[in-house]
Design a protein around this motif. Sequence first.
Motif, PDB file in Angstrom:
ATOM      1  N   GLN A  82      39.482  43.992  39.290  1.00  0.00           N
ATOM      2  CA  GLN A  82      39.372  42.647  39.853  1.00  0.00           C
ATOM      3  C   GLN A  82      40.681  42.239  40.513  1.00  0.00           C
ATOM      4  O   GLN A  82      41.730  42.176  39.867  1.00  0.00           O
ATOM      5  CB  GLN A  82      39.019  41.646  38.745  1.00  0.00           C
ATOM      6  CG  GLN A  82      39.045  40.199  39.168  1.00  0.00           C
ATOM      7  CD  GLN A  82      37.901  39.845  40.100  1.00  0.00           C
ATOM      8  OE1 GLN A  82      36.745  40.172  39.833  1.00  0.00           O
ATOM      9  NE2 GLN A  82      38.215  39.180  41.203  1.00  0.00           N
ATOM     10  N   GLY A  83      40.619  41.931  41.826  1.00  0.00           N
ATOM     11  CA  GLY A  83      41.777  41.352  42.486  1.00  0.00           C
ATOM     12  C   GLY A  83      42.148  40.039  41.830  1.00  0.00           C
ATOM     13  O   GLY A  83      41.292  39.183  41.597  1.00  0.00           O
ATOM     14  N   VAL A  84      43.416  39.881  41.481  1.00  0.00           N
ATOM     15  CA  VAL A  84      43.855  38.695  40.751  1.00  0.00           C
ATOM     16  C   VAL A  84      43.646  37.447  41.606  1.00  0.00           C
ATOM     17  O   VAL A  84      44.080  37.390  42.762  1.00  0.00           O
ATOM     18  CB  VAL A  84      45.329  38.819  40.347  1.00  0.00           C
ATOM     19  CG1 VAL A  84      45.815  37.523  39.684  1.00  0.00           C
ATOM     20  CG2 VAL A  84      45.524  39.999  39.395  1.00  0.00           C
ATOM     21  N   GLN A 106      40.687  45.816  34.790  1.00  0.00           N
ATOM     22  CA  GLN A 106      41.925  46.194  35.466  1.00  0.00           C
ATOM     23  C   GLN A 106      42.257  45.138  36.517  1.00  0.00           C
ATOM     24  O   GLN A 106      41.689  45.122  37.597  1.00  0.00           O
ATOM     25  CB  GLN A 106      41.784  47.568  36.125  1.00  0.00           C
ATOM     26  CG  GLN A 106      42.955  47.966  37.010  1.00  0.00           C
ATOM     27  CD  GLN A 106      44.237  48.098  36.245  1.00  0.00           C
ATOM     28  OE1 GLN A 106      44.438  49.066  35.515  1.00  0.00           O
ATOM     29  NE2 GLN A 106      45.142  47.134  36.379  1.00  0.00           N
ATOM     30  N   PRO A 107      43.184  44.206  36.221  1.00  0.00           N
ATOM     31  CA  PRO A 107      43.611  43.266  37.255  1.00  0.00           C
ATOM     32  C   PRO A 107      44.364  44.005  38.360  1.00  0.00           C
ATOM     33  O   PRO A 107      45.155  44.914  38.088  1.00  0.00           O
ATOM     34  CB  PRO A 107      44.543  42.307  36.506  1.00  0.00           C
ATOM     35  CG  PRO A 107      44.217  42.501  35.050  1.00  0.00           C
ATOM     36  CD  PRO A 107      43.814  43.933  34.924  1.00  0.00           C
ATOM     37  N   LEU A 108      44.104  43.595  39.603  1.00  0.00           N
ATOM     38  CA  LEU A 108      44.700  44.264  40.754  1.00  0.00           C
ATOM     39  C   LEU A 108      45.612  43.318  41.529  1.00  0.00           C
ATOM     40  O   LEU A 108      45.251  42.162  41.791  1.00  0.00           O
ATOM     41  CB  LEU A 108      43.611  44.770  41.700  1.00  0.00           C
ATOM     42  CG  LEU A 108      42.643  45.829  41.176  1.00  0.00           C
ATOM     43  CD1 LEU A 108      41.600  46.129  42.242  1.00  0.00           C
ATOM     44  CD2 LEU A 108      43.388  47.099  40.786  1.00  0.00           C
ATOM     45  N   THR A 109      46.774  43.822  41.895  1.00  0.00           N
ATOM     46  CA  THR A 109      47.627  43.126  42.840  1.00  0.00           C
ATOM     47  C   THR A 109      47.332  43.703  44.223  1.00  0.00           C
ATOM     48  O   THR A 109      47.555  44.882  44.463  1.00  0.00           O
ATOM     49  CB  THR A 109      49.111  43.321  42.489  1.00  0.00           C
ATOM     50  OG1 THR A 109      49.410  44.723  42.414  1.00  0.00           O
ATOM     51  CG2 THR A 109      49.413  42.699  41.129  1.00  0.00           C
ATOM     52  N   THR A 110      46.787  42.880  45.099  1.00  0.00           N
ATOM     53  CA  THR A 110      46.335  43.347  46.406  1.00  0.00           C
ATOM     54  C   THR A 110      47.089  42.622  47.518  1.00  0.00           C
ATOM     55  O   THR A 110      47.798  41.639  47.282  1.00  0.00           O
ATOM     56  CB  THR A 110      44.827  43.116  46.567  1.00  0.00           C
ATOM     57  OG1 THR A 110      44.568  41.711  46.467  1.00  0.00           O
ATOM     58  CG2 THR A 110      44.038  43.861  45.485  1.00  0.00           C
ATOM     59  N   GLN A 111      46.900  43.094  48.743  1.00  0.00           N
ATOM     60  CA  GLN A 111      47.626  42.542  49.878  1.00  0.00           C
ATOM     61  C   GLN A 111      47.308  41.065  50.113  1.00  0.00           C
ATOM     62  O   GLN A 111      48.190  40.283  50.487  1.00  0.00           O
ATOM     63  CB  GLN A 111      47.296  43.348  51.144  1.00  0.00           C
ATOM     64  CG  GLN A 111      47.812  44.765  51.124  1.00  0.00           C
ATOM     65  CD  GLN A 111      49.324  44.826  51.033  1.00  0.00           C
ATOM     66  OE1 GLN A 111      50.029  44.068  51.700  1.00  0.00           O
ATOM     67  NE2 GLN A 111      49.834  45.712  50.196  1.00  0.00           N
ATOM     68  N   ARG A 112      46.072  40.669  49.879  1.00  0.00           N
ATOM     69  CA  ARG A 112      45.676  39.292  50.170  1.00  0.00           C
ATOM     70  C   ARG A 112      45.629  38.409  48.934  1.00  0.00           C
ATOM     71  O   ARG A 112      45.155  37.272  49.000  1.00  0.00           O
ATOM     72  CB  ARG A 112      44.311  39.293  50.862  1.00  0.00           C
ATOM     73  CG  ARG A 112      44.342  39.915  52.255  1.00  0.00           C
ATOM     74  CD  ARG A 112      42.957  39.957  52.868  1.00  0.00           C
ATOM     75  NE  ARG A 112      42.976  40.486  54.233  1.00  0.00           N
ATOM     76  CZ  ARG A 112      41.899  40.769  54.934  1.00  0.00           C
ATOM     77  NH1 ARG A 112      40.692  40.570  54.399  1.00  0.00           N
ATOM     78  NH2 ARG A 112      42.001  41.247  56.162  1.00  0.00           N
ATOM     79  N   PRO A 150      47.334  46.410  32.198  1.00  0.00           N
ATOM     80  CA  PRO A 150      48.336  45.610  32.926  1.00  0.00           C
ATOM     81  C   PRO A 150      48.006  45.573  34.411  1.00  0.00           C
ATOM     82  O   PRO A 150      47.408  46.511  34.948  1.00  0.00           O
ATOM     83  CB  PRO A 150      49.647  46.366  32.665  1.00  0.00           C
ATOM     84  CG  PRO A 150      49.404  47.178  31.436  1.00  0.00           C
ATOM     85  CD  PRO A 150      47.947  47.548  31.478  1.00  0.00           C
ATOM     86  N   PRO A 151      48.381  44.491  35.098  1.00  0.00           N
ATOM     87  CA  PRO A 151      48.143  44.429  36.536  1.00  0.00           C
ATOM     88  C   PRO A 151      48.746  45.628  37.255  1.00  0.00           C
ATOM     89  O   PRO A 151      49.840  46.089  36.918  1.00  0.00           O
ATOM     90  CB  PRO A 151      48.835  43.121  36.955  1.00  0.00           C
ATOM     91  CG  PRO A 151      48.835  42.293  35.713  1.00  0.00           C
ATOM     92  CD  PRO A 151      48.999  43.256  34.581  1.00  0.00           C
ATOM     93  N   ALA A 152      48.016  46.141  38.232  1.00  0.00           N
ATOM     94  CA  ALA A 152      48.449  47.342  38.949  1.00  0.00           C
ATOM     95  C   ALA A 152      48.014  47.251  40.398  1.00  0.00           C
ATOM     96  O   ALA A 152      47.117  46.472  40.752  1.00  0.00           O
ATOM     97  CB  ALA A 152      47.860  48.596  38.300  1.00  0.00           C
ATOM     98  N   ALA A 157      45.549  52.002  40.348  1.00  0.00           N
ATOM     99  CA  ALA A 157      44.318  51.842  39.574  1.00  0.00           C
ATOM    100  C   ALA A 157      43.300  52.924  39.924  1.00  0.00           C
ATOM    101  O   ALA A 157      42.619  53.462  39.037  1.00  0.00           O
ATOM    102  CB  ALA A 157      43.728  50.458  39.810  1.00  0.00           C
ATOM    103  N   LEU A 158      43.183  53.255  41.196  1.00  0.00           N
ATOM    104  CA  LEU A 158      42.233  54.282  41.603  1.00  0.00           C
ATOM    105  C   LEU A 158      42.620  55.641  41.042  1.00  0.00           C
ATOM    106  O   LEU A 158      41.763  56.426  40.616  1.00  0.00           O
ATOM    107  CB  LEU A 158      42.148  54.348  43.128  1.00  0.00           C
ATOM    108  CG  LEU A 158      41.606  53.098  43.838  1.00  0.00           C
ATOM    109  CD1 LEU A 158      41.521  53.335  45.334  1.00  0.00           C
ATOM    110  CD2 LEU A 158      40.261  52.686  43.277  1.00  0.00           C
TER     111      LEU A 158
END
Length: 244
Positions: A82-84, A106-112, A150-152, A157-158
Amino acid sequence: MTRIHLPVTLREGDEHDLPEAAHRHLVQVLRLHAGDALTVFDGQGCEAPAALITAEKRHSRIRVGAVQRPVRESPLAVTLLQGVSKGERMDYTLQKAVELGVTAIQPLTTQRSMVKLDADRWAKKYAHWQGVIVSACEQSGRVVIPSLHPPASLDAALNALPDEVLRLALLPEHGRALRDLPPPESGVALLVGPEGGLDPTEIRLALDAGFTAVQLGPRVLRTETAGVATLAALQALWGDWGAG
């Protein structure tokens, strides 16, 4: 019946002091007294009735009853990537994902992503999310606490995903319907972007990593709704919603 998570090995007849947060909730908020009943679970699959034997202003203690291993976990293992999202949106997603039987998050840190934090604030956020997950387990009757990673970054994550899971990415502009996919043999990895969605580079990264683009009809769902709606559909298709 009031349920609390007690992170110990449950054995019939054992007595335990309640953790501070559980004590405050039971004694100061719910006003339980010595002799009142509750349910405890260990987060690893065991649950037991219990009774308060001490309920004082700053201290409470319980005695554990007969320990059971109820079957309440879905046979469909789902990891939610999940994108945070901001504040209560992320809390809502975590809470409802737990209620809907998610196995790992799995929290995700993404570009947007609109959430940008330093290491200390990420640590505080992670601890808060863990509390949301535990509370959702207490409310929903689950006896196994889903894993919270943890956020990744998406790339990291992939790389950590097992090869055999069915990989699904929610892409509102194109994708297949869930009902057109074959049932998974070894669980599902579900990828959901943040408020602004995944950017083109991230979409390509996911597709190159074996993700299938899926969509949930003609309407665009918000990030806090999309993963939850998909989890419900997955449980109806391949999980335990058809169980008697």
